[in-house]
Design an enzyme around this catalytic site. Structure first.
Site, PDB file in Angstrom:
ATOM      1  N   GLN A 119       0.819  -1.216   0.000  1.00  0.00           N
ATOM      2  CA  GLN A 119       0.000   0.000   0.000  1.00  0.00           C
ATOM      3  C   GLN A 119       0.852   1.265   0.000  1.00  0.00           C
ATOM      4  O   GLN A 119       0.424   2.319   0.499  1.00  0.00           O
ATOM      5  CB  GLN A 119      -0.952  -0.011   1.201  1.00  0.00           C
ATOM      6  CG  GLN A 119      -2.031  -1.073   1.121  1.00  0.00           C
ATOM      7  CD  GLN A 119      -3.055  -0.791   0.018  1.00  0.00           C
ATOM      8  OE1 GLN A 119      -3.185   0.336  -0.470  1.00  0.00           O
ATOM      9  NE2 GLN A 119      -3.786  -1.812  -0.378  1.00  0.00           N
ATOM     10  N   SER A 120       2.034   1.178  -0.592  1.00  0.00           N
ATOM     11  CA  SER A 120       2.972   2.297  -0.602  1.00  0.00           C
ATOM     12  C   SER A 120       2.404   3.568  -1.230  1.00  0.00           C
ATOM     13  O   SER A 120       1.919   3.561  -2.368  1.00  0.00           O
ATOM     14  CB  SER A 120       4.219   1.872  -1.378  1.00  0.00           C
ATOM     15  OG  SER A 120       4.969   2.993  -1.774  1.00  0.00           O
ATOM     16  N   ASN A 121       2.502   4.667  -0.481  1.00  0.00           N
ATOM     17  CA  ASN A 121       2.123   5.974  -1.026  1.00  0.00           C
ATOM     18  C   ASN A 121       3.103   6.396  -2.115  1.00  0.00           C
ATOM     19  O   ASN A 121       2.721   7.001  -3.108  1.00  0.00           O
ATOM     20  CB  ASN A 121       2.133   7.031   0.082  1.00  0.00           C
ATOM     21  CG  ASN A 121       1.114   6.741   1.164  1.00  0.00           C
ATOM     22  OD1 ASN A 121      -0.021   6.357   0.868  1.00  0.00           O
ATOM     23  ND2 ASN A 121       1.502   6.906   2.420  1.00  0.00           N
ATOM     24  N   CYS A 153       4.789   4.463  -4.236  1.00  0.00           N
ATOM     25  CA  CYS A 153       4.531   3.767  -5.500  1.00  0.00           C
ATOM     26  C   CYS A 153       3.336   4.370  -6.218  1.00  0.00           C
ATOM     27  O   CYS A 153       3.366   4.569  -7.438  1.00  0.00           O
ATOM     28  CB  CYS A 153       4.317   2.279  -5.249  1.00  0.00           C
ATOM     29  SG  CYS A 153       5.837   1.443  -4.730  1.00  0.00           S
TER      30      CYS A 153
END
Ligand SMILES: *Cc1c(COP(=O)(O)O)cnc(C)c1O
Length: 347
Positions: A91-93, A95
């Site tokens: 859930q990387s911001n 990326c």
């Protein structure tokens, strides 16, 4: 008596000239608003609280990575990239912001996302897909291992005739990203002087490039504004070493002789709880409090913990009722949609 944020306008303009020399692409809608939070302030018993809304950068659903990427993507473009490769937690911001920035610049993106507990099509993963990123789930969790995979994918893409740019958060990319927050200091300075406000503290969720840029920028203009970082996962020692290294690289890149040493960095790890991505009762309480007093949504991984730090500092008297806090909202809002279960338990 508190010192003003900016010593002189000329000093700030000098810093602006240095930042303007670094290649940059426009991705964020700047300046982001600096808003008073009077109801939050009154519930907490006094200190003036202003929120700097970097959740409203206007790229996808916003966040601090928009500012980082203005400098990072300029580097990618200058190297002729047609595809950007990046990897992190599912859930990387970062990326998601890379995927959005790639769209805006007409590039493609490959995202290597760890197959962790939150690896499903909601929140940022849903946005990544909407943005047309090539999403690949990988069975690697360690960030450095994920980065090695990114480099491998970049080599594979090169064999296919593509010009791939792999983002390495621990190298040159980190210091380029930090320049985004040196630029932020210039922006904040202008807003505070326009509002005739002298701030004492700048609270932010902080791991690396963001606090590094803030420290370099504030030091370069001789500001007394105190950066209080709140770690979402790393220990204070780990973040101090990381932040100082990036700060000093960023200063060099700008041609500044400011030096940041680990010991002068505040990056509290008291609000981490059981680890990165694990919420705490205080984090959830802070999210509810800000939502219900100001109509502003914080996130459960970064800004909720940072606000829990602000609340704690006020309650235990480390921030006095007559002082002024700027809270940097670094984004992460899509994460609320993958923490529904955890958030529901706040009553
Ligand atoms: C990445 C991120 C941070 C931390 O930024 P650094 O530059 O790594 O310090 C803080 N908040 C949010 C919402 C983020 O996505």
């Amino acid at each position: 008596m508190t010192a003003p944020l900016c010593e002189t306008r000329a000093v700030v303009e000098g810093l602006r000239r240095l930042v303007d020399k670094v290649p940059r692409v426009q991705l964020a809608a700047l300046p982001t608003p600096l808003q008073e939070c009077p109801r939050l302030s009154s519930v907490l018993g006094g200190p003036r609280i202003l929120m700097k809304r970097d959740d409203l950068t206007g790229l996808a659903l916003g966040g601090n990575k928009s500012r980082h990427l203005e400098f990072l993507m300029a580097d990618a473009l200058s190297k002729g990239a047609d595809v950007v490769v990046v990897g992190a937690a599912s859930q990387s911001n970062l990326c998601c912001q890379v995927a959005a920035a790639a769209c805006k610049l007409g590039l493609e993106s490959v995202l290597l996302l760890a197959r962790d507990e939150k690896a499903y099509y909601q929140g940022n993963v849903l946005l990544d897909t909407l943005l047309g990123a090539d999403v690949r789930f990988v069975d690697v969790r360690d960030r450095r291992e994920v980065f090695k995979l990114c480099e491998k994918v970049a080599v594979e893409l090169a064999h296919e005739g593509r010009r791939a740019y792999a983002i390495n958060p621990w190298s040159f990319a980190g210091s380029l990203a930090a320049i985004g927050y040196v630029n932020f200091v210039i922006e904040l300075c202008g807003q505070l002087s326009q509002m005739d406000v002298t701030a004492d503290y700048l609270f932010t969720a902080a791991t690396d490039a963001t606090p590094a840029g803030l420290l370099v920028g504030l030091k370069a203009i001789g500001s007394k504004l105190k950066v209080v970082g709140i770690s979402p996962g790393l220990s204070q020692h780990e973040s101090r070493v990381l932040v100082a290294a990036i700060a000093n690289d960023a200063a060099k890149l700008l041609g500044l002789d400011t030096h940041v040493s680990p010991a002068e960095i505040t990056n509290h790890d008291a609000y981490v709880g059981t680890g990165y991505g694990k919420t705490t009762p205080e984090c959830l309480e802070a999210i509810k409090l800000v939502a219900e007093t100001e109509g502003i949504i914080l996130d459960p991984v970064y800004t909720g913990k940072a606000m829990a730090g602000v609340v704690d500092h006020i309650r235990n008297g480390r921030i006095g009722p007559g002082e002024t806090v700027v809270f940097l909202h670094t984004g992460g809002v899509p994460l609320v949609f993958v923490y529904g279960e955890e958030l529901e338990c706040v009553k």
